[in-house]
Design an enzyme around this catalytic site. Structure first.
Site, PDB file in Angstrom:
ATOM      1  N   ASP A   6       0.870  -1.180   0.000  1.00 26.32           N
ATOM      2  CA  ASP A   6       0.000   0.000   0.000  1.00 26.32           C
ATOM      3  C   ASP A   6       0.907   1.230   0.000  1.00 26.32           C
ATOM      4  O   ASP A   6       1.230   1.770   1.060  1.00 26.32           O
ATOM      5  CB  ASP A   6      -0.910  -0.033   1.226  1.00 26.32           C
ATOM      6  CG  ASP A   6      -1.903   1.122   1.259  1.00 26.32           C
ATOM      7  OD1 ASP A   6      -1.854   1.972   0.343  1.00 26.32           O
ATOM      8  OD2 ASP A   6      -2.718   1.181   2.198  1.00 26.32           O
ATOM      9  N   HIS A   7       1.322   1.657  -1.198  1.00 31.96           N
ATOM     10  CA  HIS A   7       2.357   2.678  -1.329  1.00 31.96           C
ATOM     11  C   HIS A   7       1.884   3.871  -2.156  1.00 31.96           C
ATOM     12  O   HIS A   7       1.009   3.729  -3.020  1.00 31.96           O
ATOM     13  CB  HIS A   7       3.597   2.087  -2.011  1.00 31.96           C
ATOM     14  CG  HIS A   7       4.501   1.353  -1.067  1.00 31.96           C
ATOM     15  ND1 HIS A   7       5.865   1.315  -1.221  1.00 31.96           N
ATOM     16  CD2 HIS A   7       4.234   0.635   0.054  1.00 31.96           C
ATOM     17  CE1 HIS A   7       6.400   0.597  -0.248  1.00 31.96           C
ATOM     18  NE2 HIS A   7       5.433   0.175   0.541  1.00 31.96           N
ATOM     19  N   GLY A  17       4.715   2.528   9.107  1.00 31.87           N
ATOM     20  CA  GLY A  17       4.900   3.277   7.876  1.00 31.87           C
ATOM     21  C   GLY A  17       6.338   3.586   7.523  1.00 31.87           C
ATOM     22  O   GLY A  17       7.273   3.316   8.277  1.00 31.87           O
ATOM     23  N   GLU A  18       6.490   4.155   6.320  1.00 31.83           N
ATOM     24  CA  GLU A  18       7.781   4.618   5.827  1.00 31.83           C
ATOM     25  C   GLU A  18       7.645   6.069   5.381  1.00 31.83           C
ATOM     26  O   GLU A  18       6.619   6.464   4.825  1.00 31.83           O
ATOM     27  CB  GLU A  18       8.269   3.781   4.636  1.00 31.83           C
ATOM     28  CG  GLU A  18       8.408   2.300   4.915  1.00 31.83           C
ATOM     29  CD  GLU A  18       7.193   1.522   4.452  1.00 31.83           C
ATOM     30  OE1 GLU A  18       6.353   2.076   3.695  1.00 31.83           O
ATOM     31  OE2 GLU A  18       7.067   0.357   4.856  1.00 31.83           O
ATOM     32  N   ASN A  32       6.308   7.037   1.803  1.00 34.02           N
ATOM     33  CA  ASN A  32       4.891   7.088   1.457  1.00 34.02           C
ATOM     34  C   ASN A  32       4.088   8.097   2.269  1.00 34.02           C
ATOM     35  O   ASN A  32       3.067   8.590   1.802  1.00 34.02           O
ATOM     36  CB  ASN A  32       4.279   5.699   1.649  1.00 34.02           C
ATOM     37  CG  ASN A  32       4.975   4.669   0.808  1.00 34.02           C
ATOM     38  OD1 ASN A  32       4.952   4.739  -0.413  1.00 34.02           O
ATOM     39  ND2 ASN A  32       5.625   3.704   1.449  1.00 34.02           N
ATOM     40  N   SER A  65       9.218  -5.261  14.455  1.00 30.58           N
ATOM     41  CA  SER A  65      10.620  -5.430  14.064  1.00 30.58           C
ATOM     42  C   SER A  65      11.558  -5.608  15.247  1.00 30.58           C
ATOM     43  O   SER A  65      12.750  -5.816  15.051  1.00 30.58           O
ATOM     44  CB  SER A  65      11.080  -4.213  13.249  1.00 30.58           C
ATOM     45  OG  SER A  65      10.928  -3.024  14.004  1.00 30.58           O
ATOM     46  N   GLY A  66      11.037  -5.522  16.459  1.00 33.56           N
ATOM     47  CA  GLY A  66      11.901  -5.644  17.615  1.00 33.56           C
ATOM     48  C   GLY A  66      11.100  -5.756  18.899  1.00 33.56           C
ATOM     49  O   GLY A  66       9.862  -5.777  18.885  1.00 33.56           O
TER      50      GLY A  66
END
Length: 333
Positions: A37-38, A106-107, A110, A173-174
């Site tokens: 979803d970008h 998110g990133e 985007n 992620s951690g």
């Protein structure tokens, strides 16, 4: 039984092809399909970034049994969580209960497009936790008001809901993200075959009195009859992947990803992505996920032009080989 999925990669193909590919993947025998979803592709060479939710709505109407999932949606900046709840509920109805909402923090690539800046990891996780709470409340069908540190919702209600609430899977992620999201989400999403993630998730869910969950991973492959050509495609399209999410989450543009990966060589990519016509290297790479305890593993076939051939290969050779090699029950988390 380990389940195997197919990735609708919105960065490497347009929406019409993605809908066609979804049909091919279901016919090939994949158990589920996930969609990115970008707003941007990772690299300009990929060349696409259509709206995932429109594509998934169309996919829901041309498939019958395969499960569908976002992998993943960020419900905090580009989308308000109340709107994501509405979209997810609609997908639950259109798919006849086959949809899972995959969410993540998110990133920058985007989310920067709406001009709200890029928060720290801590703030992004706080926002995601509030978003999941809002989505859960809206899935009840009640009129809700919500005042949090990051979001407000005023007199909101979803009028069209599936019989069962849409499951929510959260990307982690951690240790910090596991601790926060294991009690909130239904399932785990991760893109590295790390057993510690699965074990930590299972323990935190147990401590919170939550039932066991699916653990969903994803791995890129570049199948093709010519290995050298496959390595070239993987390098051109997917060399960004080696940066790791600590880097990938913060880069704002395709130019940034191009610069960050400019010294990545084709042979470097081939070491991390199985390339070429052989089944065994793909099975070996995927096995790292079931060895780590993942119950569901989605494959990305790198290269838009090879999807039809890949689906034929998957049906005839790859999926039978994966199912024969995979344990009947993945190792306990």
């Amino acid at each position: 039984m380990t389940r195997f999925g197919y990735t609708l990669m919105t960065e490497q193909a347009g929406p019409t092809q993605l809908v066609r590919d979804a049909q091919l993947a279901e016919r090939a025998g994949f158990d589920f399909e996930v969609s990115s979803d970008h707003y941007f592709p990772w690299l300009e060479a990929q060349g696409h970034a259509s709206y995932a939710w429109s594509t998934l709505g169309a996919v829901s109407q041309v498939t019958e049994q395969v499960e569908l999932m976002t992998y993943v949606t960020c419900p905090t900046q580009r989308y308000h969580p109340a709107v994501v709840a509405q979209k997810a509920a609609t997908m639950g109805l259109l798919s006849g209960g086959r949809f899972t909402l995959g969410v993540g923090a998110g990133e920058n690539l985007n989310e920067h497009v709406v001009g709200r800046g890029w928060p720290s990891v801590r703030v992004r996780q706080e926002m995601l936790a509030e978003a999941i709470e809002i989505i859960r409340e809206l899935f009840t069908g009640e009129l809700i008001d919500y005042t949090g540190e990051h979001f407000r919702v005023e007199s909101a209600r979803l009028w069209d809901l599936p019989e069962q609430p849409v499951p929510i899977a959260a990307a982690v992620s951690g240790a910090r993200s596991i601790e926060r999201f294991a009690p909130l989400a239904d399932h785990l999403i991760a893109v590295q075959p790390e057993g510690d993630l699965v074990q930590g998730w299972a323990q935190h869910r147990k401590d919170a009195g939550q039932p066991a969950s699916r653990t969903i991973g994803q791995i890129p492959v570049c199948w093709g009859p010519d290995r050298d050509a496959a390595v070239h495609t993987a390098h051109e399209q997917f060399r960004w992947f080696g940066g790791g999410w600590a880097v990938n989450a913060d880069l704002p543009t395709t130019a940034g990803f191009a610069a960050a990966s400019q010294f990545v060589r084709p042979e470097d990519v081939a070491e991390s992505i199985p390339c070429g016509p052989d089944v065994d290297p793909i099975v070996k790479a995927v096995s790292a996920y079931w060895d780590a305890g993942f119950t569901d593993i989605a494959l990305i076939q790198v290269g838009a032009d090879s999807q039809e051939e890949f689906c034929r290969f998957a049906e005839a050779e790859l999926l039978p080989a994966l199912r024969e090699a995979a344990p009947a029950v993945p190792p306990a988390g």
